[in-house]
Write a protein that holds these residues in place. Sequence first.
Motif, PDB file in Angstrom:
ATOM      1  N   SER A  66      -3.838  12.603   5.314  1.00 49.67           N
ATOM      2  CA  SER A  66      -4.015  11.185   5.019  1.00 49.67           C
ATOM      3  C   SER A  66      -3.523  10.322   6.168  1.00 49.67           C
ATOM      4  O   SER A  66      -2.399  10.507   6.654  1.00 49.67           O
ATOM      5  N   ALA A  67      -4.333   9.362   6.586  1.00 46.54           N
ATOM      6  CA  ALA A  67      -3.927   8.446   7.651  1.00 46.54           C
ATOM      7  C   ALA A  67      -2.662   7.686   7.273  1.00 46.54           C
ATOM      8  O   ALA A  67      -1.830   7.393   8.129  1.00 46.54           O
ATOM      9  N   LYS A  68      -2.475   7.408   6.004  1.00 42.98           N
ATOM     10  CA  LYS A  68      -1.307   6.650   5.559  1.00 42.98           C
ATOM     11  C   LYS A  68      -0.124   7.543   5.181  1.00 42.98           C
ATOM     12  O   LYS A  68       1.028   7.204   5.438  1.00 42.98           O
ATOM     13  N   HIS A  69      -0.402   8.688   4.559  1.00 39.83           N
ATOM     14  CA  HIS A  69       0.653   9.506   3.970  1.00 39.83           C
ATOM     15  C   HIS A  69       0.901  10.842   4.681  1.00 39.83           C
ATOM     16  O   HIS A  69       1.648  11.655   4.164  1.00 39.83           O
ATOM     17  N   HIS A  70       0.257  11.087   5.813  1.00 42.11           N
ATOM     18  CA  HIS A  70       0.365  12.347   6.548  1.00 42.11           C
ATOM     19  C   HIS A  70      -0.209  13.489   5.710  1.00 42.11           C
ATOM     20  O   HIS A  70      -1.339  13.387   5.282  1.00 42.11           O
ATOM     21  N   VAL A  71       0.568  14.554   5.469  1.00 43.88           N
ATOM     22  CA  VAL A  71       0.109  15.656   4.619  1.00 43.88           C
ATOM     23  C   VAL A  71       0.598  15.371   3.205  1.00 43.88           C
ATOM     24  O   VAL A  71       1.796  15.320   2.954  1.00 43.88           O
ATOM     25  N   VAL A  72      -0.345  15.157   2.304  1.00 44.64           N
ATOM     26  CA  VAL A  72       0.001  14.806   0.927  1.00 44.64           C
ATOM     27  C   VAL A  72      -0.601  15.854  -0.013  1.00 44.64           C
ATOM     28  O   VAL A  72      -1.760  16.241   0.149  1.00 44.64           O
ATOM     29  N   PRO A  73       0.187  16.366  -0.966  1.00 42.74           N
ATOM     30  CA  PRO A  73      -0.356  17.348  -1.909  1.00 42.74           C
ATOM     31  C   PRO A  73      -1.591  16.800  -2.629  1.00 42.74           C
ATOM     32  O   PRO A  73      -1.637  15.619  -2.990  1.00 42.74           O
ATOM     33  N   ALA A  74      -2.564  17.659  -2.829  1.00 34.41           N
ATOM     34  CA  ALA A  74      -3.823  17.258  -3.471  1.00 34.41           C
ATOM     35  C   ALA A  74      -3.597  16.703  -4.868  1.00 34.41           C
ATOM     36  O   ALA A  74      -4.377  15.879  -5.347  1.00 34.41           O
ATOM     37  N   SER A  75      -2.529  17.124  -5.515  1.00 32.98           N
ATOM     38  CA  SER A  75      -2.257  16.694  -6.887  1.00 32.98           C
ATOM     39  C   SER A  75      -1.450  15.397  -6.976  1.00 32.98           C
ATOM     40  O   SER A  75      -1.292  14.843  -8.062  1.00 32.98           O
ATOM     41  N   GLU A  76      -0.959  14.908  -5.852  1.00 35.17           N
ATOM     42  CA  GLU A  76      -0.146  13.684  -5.866  1.00 35.17           C
ATOM     43  C   GLU A  76      -1.034  12.461  -6.087  1.00 35.17           C
ATOM     44  O   GLU A  76      -2.109  12.347  -5.509  1.00 35.17           O
ATOM     45  N   PHE A  77      -0.564  11.549  -6.918  1.00 34.40           N
ATOM     46  CA  PHE A  77      -1.331  10.334  -7.183  1.00 34.40           C
ATOM     47  C   PHE A  77      -1.105   9.306  -6.083  1.00 34.40           C
ATOM     48  O   PHE A  77       0.034   9.080  -5.654  1.00 34.40           O
ATOM     49  N   LEU A  78      -2.210   8.704  -5.630  1.00 32.54           N
ATOM     50  CA  LEU A  78      -2.174   7.697  -4.573  1.00 32.54           C
ATOM     51  C   LEU A  78      -2.970   6.475  -5.000  1.00 32.54           C
ATOM     52  O   LEU A  78      -3.966   6.593  -5.726  1.00 32.54           O
ATOM     53  N   ASP A  79      -2.550   5.326  -4.495  1.00 32.78           N
ATOM     54  CA  ASP A  79      -3.345   4.113  -4.645  1.00 32.78           C
ATOM     55  C   ASP A  79      -4.339   4.050  -3.498  1.00 32.78           C
ATOM     56  O   ASP A  79      -4.054   4.561  -2.401  1.00 32.78           O
ATOM     57  N   PRO A  80      -5.482   3.424  -3.705  1.00 28.19           N
ATOM     58  CA  PRO A  80      -6.437   3.273  -2.601  1.00 28.19           C
ATOM     59  C   PRO A  80      -5.780   2.505  -1.438  1.00 28.19           C
ATOM     60  O   PRO A  80      -4.889   1.679  -1.654  1.00 28.19           O
ATOM     61  N   TYR A  81      -6.199   2.800  -0.241  1.00 30.66           N
ATOM     62  CA  TYR A  81      -5.654   2.123   0.935  1.00 30.66           C
ATOM     63  C   TYR A  81      -6.722   2.074   2.018  1.00 30.66           C
ATOM     64  O   TYR A  81      -7.702   2.812   1.985  1.00 30.66           O
ATOM     65  N   ASP A  82      -6.522   1.209   2.975  1.00 28.97           N
ATOM     66  CA  ASP A  82      -7.414   1.105   4.122  1.00 28.97           C
ATOM     67  C   ASP A  82      -6.533   1.215   5.359  1.00 28.97           C
ATOM     68  O   ASP A  82      -5.736   0.322   5.644  1.00 28.97           O
ATOM     69  N   ARG A  83      -6.653   2.319   6.071  1.00 27.25           N
ATOM     70  CA  ARG A  83      -5.765   2.563   7.207  1.00 27.25           C
ATOM     71  C   ARG A  83      -6.531   3.283   8.304  1.00 27.25           C
ATOM     72  O   ARG A  83      -7.124   4.346   8.077  1.00 27.25           O
ATOM     73  N   THR A  84      -6.529   2.708   9.481  1.00 30.83           N
ATOM     74  CA  THR A  84      -7.084   3.349  10.662  1.00 30.83           C
ATOM     75  C   THR A  84      -5.971   3.405  11.702  1.00 30.83           C
ATOM     76  O   THR A  84      -5.293   2.403  11.943  1.00 30.83           O
ATOM     77  N   LEU A  85      -5.767   4.566  12.274  1.00 25.75           N
ATOM     78  CA  LEU A  85      -4.673   4.765  13.213  1.00 25.75           C
ATOM     79  C   LEU A  85      -5.089   4.421  14.643  1.00 25.75           C
ATOM     80  O   LEU A  85      -6.158   4.839  15.100  1.00 25.75           O
ATOM     81  N   THR A  86      -4.227   3.703  15.348  1.00 26.23           N
ATOM     82  CA  THR A  86      -4.430   3.473  16.777  1.00 26.23           C
ATOM     83  C   THR A  86      -4.081   4.775  17.502  1.00 26.23           C
ATOM     84  O   THR A  86      -3.525   5.706  16.911  1.00 26.23           O
ATOM     85  N   ALA A  87      -4.354   4.831  18.786  1.00 22.02           N
ATOM     86  CA  ALA A  87      -4.045   6.039  19.563  1.00 22.02           C
ATOM     87  C   ALA A  87      -2.548   6.351  19.511  1.00 22.02           C
ATOM     88  O   ALA A  87      -2.151   7.504  19.318  1.00 22.02           O
ATOM     89  N   ALA A  88      -1.701   5.328  19.665  1.00 16.42           N
ATOM     90  CA  ALA A  88      -0.248   5.556  19.621  1.00 16.42           C
ATOM     91  C   ALA A  88       0.180   5.999  18.224  1.00 16.42           C
ATOM     92  O   ALA A  88       1.009   6.902  18.080  1.00 16.42           O
ATOM     93  N   GLU A  89      -0.364   5.375  17.193  1.00 14.86           N
ATOM     94  CA  GLU A  89      -0.033   5.768  15.821  1.00 14.86           C
ATOM     95  C   GLU A  89      -0.493   7.192  15.534  1.00 14.86           C
ATOM     96  O   GLU A  89       0.198   7.943  14.841  1.00 14.86           O
ATOM     97  N   LEU A  90      -1.636   7.549  16.088  1.00 18.30           N
ATOM     98  CA  LEU A  90      -2.169   8.896  15.865  1.00 18.30           C
ATOM     99  C   LEU A  90      -1.263   9.956  16.486  1.00 18.30           C
ATOM    100  O   LEU A  90      -1.040  11.013  15.897  1.00 18.30           O
TER     101      LEU A  90
END
Length: 169
Positions: A66-90
């Motif tokens: 996940s761009a926002k949460h890194h590695v997140v378990p498939a079963s974990e509940f998440l809210d929708p989000y809009d996140r695009t990583l810059t080169a430095a963030e990536l």
Amino acid sequence: WGIPRHYDYPPLSGPPRWDVVWIGCGKDQQGQRERALDLYDGPIFTAHRQIACHINGPDCVHSILSAKHHVVPASEFLDPYDRTLTAAELRAWSAVVLEQLLALARGRRGFSVLALAGGRYVDGWADHARARGIIVDTPLQGLEAGERRSLADRLRRETPGRGGPLDDH
């Protein structure tokens, strides 16, 4: 594992079943809080999920990249989000993903991960993990979005699946 060889991707080095299977997140998402595996609903995410389930069977996906949460378990509940990583963030994101993978592997010899994601979600950590003895398979690396969807369709038609929940679609 029986993928038609006319697809040009790196050969797989992992076992018939991987210790972990990760798929990349997607921009298209449900409009409400969902399990990470069910939050993303775009065609590329769906194709990646189909490939994972076809290859790895019913417990097909362990985590989402996940761009926002890194590695997140498939079963974990998440809210929708809009996140695009810059080169430095990536770069910083990739370092966290690598640390999460190393913690999962905990020095186990032959630990393996199948990563079904676009290059930007794999390139920054995969070679570092391999250098530490982790088997990392990235069969979709270098394939365009349409090629990934086509591969999912061909796998379901032409190769024996392991009975994952999307094999019958």
